[in-house]
Design an enzyme around this catalytic site. Structure first.
Site, PDB file in Angstrom:
ATOM      1  N   GLU A 272     -11.645   4.003 -26.183  1.00  0.00           N
ATOM      2  CA  GLU A 272     -10.831   5.216 -26.225  1.00  0.00           C
ATOM      3  C   GLU A 272      -9.905   5.119 -25.024  1.00  0.00           C
ATOM      4  OE1 GLU A 272      -8.985   8.180 -25.638  1.00  0.00           O
ATOM      5  OE2 GLU A 272     -10.778   9.110 -24.790  1.00  0.00           O
ATOM      6  N   CYS A 306      -6.255  12.340 -21.917  1.00  0.00           N
ATOM      7  CA  CYS A 306      -5.554  11.423 -22.815  1.00  0.00           C
ATOM      8  C   CYS A 306      -4.948  12.162 -23.996  1.00  0.00           C
ATOM      9  CB  CYS A 306      -6.498  10.325 -23.284  1.00  0.00           C
ATOM     10  SG  CYS A 306      -7.989  10.940 -24.087  1.00  0.00           S
TER      11      CYS A 306
END
Length: 501
Positions: A272, A306
């Site tokens: 990720e 993010c």
């Protein structure tokens, strides 16, 4: 519009009550069910980003500590895999209840070591705990299938089994949720693990480890090794044949290197990585709703996420109103110590991160951008940066291509839907996108044409433990959460059976 910020000046030292709380938290390594010091006695400082002062000293794992942790995980893998799914689920359920009961402790630990306001930390506790509850329910739903071969000459049996020992490397920005999002599915699937939390925020992970110990997780299943020497400690583990999976959340650059390193053992990987999320506002959007969503998408975790909206792509008919409205809202926020009453925005994680944010802002301004509010670091101690809205951002500005990881909103305009989609997709990343429009058909088109793994339609938040989290392109591999999340920790095995007749 001038910045209306009135930054709160953080205290020079941590409050006595907070120091007393920090003193109660575990600070050692956790290997094979025991709290131990690093084998070489090394420790590392955990810093308060609102002041720069040291909060605590935590054991700093050595390479030999890493090897011992993996040995413990490998030793108990078979016995843990044979544990009934219901029992694994019950452990996760107890952990969920314990985290929830100690929500205030987890929130304060995160706020002190990471900087976010207490209200946001409480939100992360609820979010992070939900992975424990979700996967406690998924543990008993691991299934396979049985069928007749098409030619009728044999039977096909497909089963699932745990991948095996895992290495987890988690980031500093969501120290609880990024740990539970990996640990919970691994526990549910029957995998053992070694966790290396970020050295900037290890206290929350160690508190979670204490909770798992209290919840009855057997020794060796979870081993936790904070370290400031990640390459020396995790490198040998990645090359060790006993390790079978690597899961990492962090920057794309580090992720690329870990993928390359994992090729030697052909490890299962979940990555990720970075993001550069576009936030699209169309001419038919409800302006106030779009501004509400923009504040959520941009300022969660001070923009250090993010999933944070990185580029605001607004139809030319609304660009001025949107920019001024966003600047008014962001300019009225109060910076301060996360544990202080009334704080809306805490500090960035460290001096290096603040310098990078300012570098991107100044590059845009040098290229012709205008700061409607903010545009510089906040005065005083700590790593604060004034919430910033930029307009007239040139197309070549770095801030449109690089992940900002701070409270900065660059606004650009568009004329047509096709132009908006092209601008949104003009990035190497593909984690998440947001869009505001009242046209359902347009929303469906966007969901099909935006090159991302997640899409928020008329909402500024997409993360949900019941949904698969992950991206495309250089934003990563695999999914966390949802029914898909546990599959990352399971191998598929096919068994061919001769025709019983």
């Amino acid at each position: 519009m001038e910045n209306t910020l009135a930054p709160a000046v953080p205290a020079s030292t941590t409050m006595d009550s907070e120091l007393e709380f920090i003193a109660t938290l575990p600070k050692q390594l956790f290997i094979d069910g025991e709290w131990i010091d690093a084998s070489d006695g090394a420790t590392s400082a955990v810093e308060d980003p609102s002041t720069g002062a040291t909060l605590a000293w935590v054991s700093d794992a050595s390479p030999s500590d890493g090897e011992r942790a993996l040995a413990a995980a490998a030793r108990v893998q078979d016995s843990w895999a044979g544990t009934p799914p219901r029992e694994r689920g019950e452990i996760l359920r107890r952990a969920f209840e314990l985290v929830t009961a100690r929500a205030d402790d987890f929130a304060l630990a995160m706020t002190l070591e990471m900087g976010k306001p207490l209200a946001e930390s409480r939100g992360e506790v609820a979010y992070g705990a939900e992975f424990l509850r979700w996967f406690s329910e998924e543990a008993v739903r691991i299934s396979g299938r049985y069928s007749m071969a098409p030619d009728g000459k044999s039977r096909l049996l497909v089963t699932k089994r745990p991948v095996g020992p895992c290495l987890f490397i988690t980031p500093w920005n969501f120290p609880l949720a990024m740990a539970t999002r990996k640990i919970a599915p691994a526990v549910a699937a029957g995998c053992t693990m070694v966790l290396k939390p970020a050295n900037l925020t290890p206290l929350t992970a160690l508190l979670l480890t204490e909770v798992f110990q209290e919840a009855g997780l057997p020794a060796g299943v979870l081993n936790v090794i904070p370290t400031t020497r990640p390459g020396d400690v995790t490198g040998p583990l990645i090359r060790d044949s006993r390790l079978r999976k690597l899961s990492f959340t962090g920057s794309t650059g580090v992720g690329r290197q870990l993928i390359a390193d994992s090729a030697h053992q052909v490890l299962r990987t979940s990555m990720e990585l970075g993001g550069n999320a576009p936030f699209l506002v169309f001419e038919d959007a409800e302006l106030e709703a779009a501004l509400d969503g923009a504040m959520l998408a941009k300022l969660r975790n001070m923009g250090e996420a993010c999933t944070a909206a990185n580029r605001f792509i607004v139809h030319e008919s609304l660009a001025l109103q949107f920019s001024q409205g966003l600047a008014g809202r962001m300019g009225s926020l109060k910076l301060g110590r996360g544990s202080a009453e009334g704080t809306n925005i805490g500090p960035l994680i460290d001096a290096k991160s603040r310098a990078k944010v300012d570098e991107l802002v100044q590059d845009a301004i040098a290229g012709g951008a205008t700061a409607l509010t903010g545009g510089a670091p906040s005065d005083g101690e700590g790593y604060f940066y004034a919430p910033t809205v930029l307009t007239n951002v040139p197309s070549g500005a770095r801030i449109l291509q690089e992940e900002v990881f701070g409270p900065v909103a660059p606004v650009v305009s568009f004329r047509t839907e096709a132009e908006a989609i092209a601008l949104a997709n003009d990035t190497e990343f593909g984690l998440v996108a947001y869009a505001y429009t009242r046209d359902l058909n347009r929303g469906i088109r966007l969901s099909e044409r935006l090159d991302v793994g997640m899409f928020g339609l008329n909402t500024g938040i997409v993360s949900n433990p019941a949904a698969p989290f992950g991206g495309v392109k250089q934003s990563g591999l695999g999914r966390e959460g949802g029914t898909e999340g546990i599959e990352e920790y399971l191998e598929t095995r096919y068994i061919g059976i001769a025709d019983p007749s």
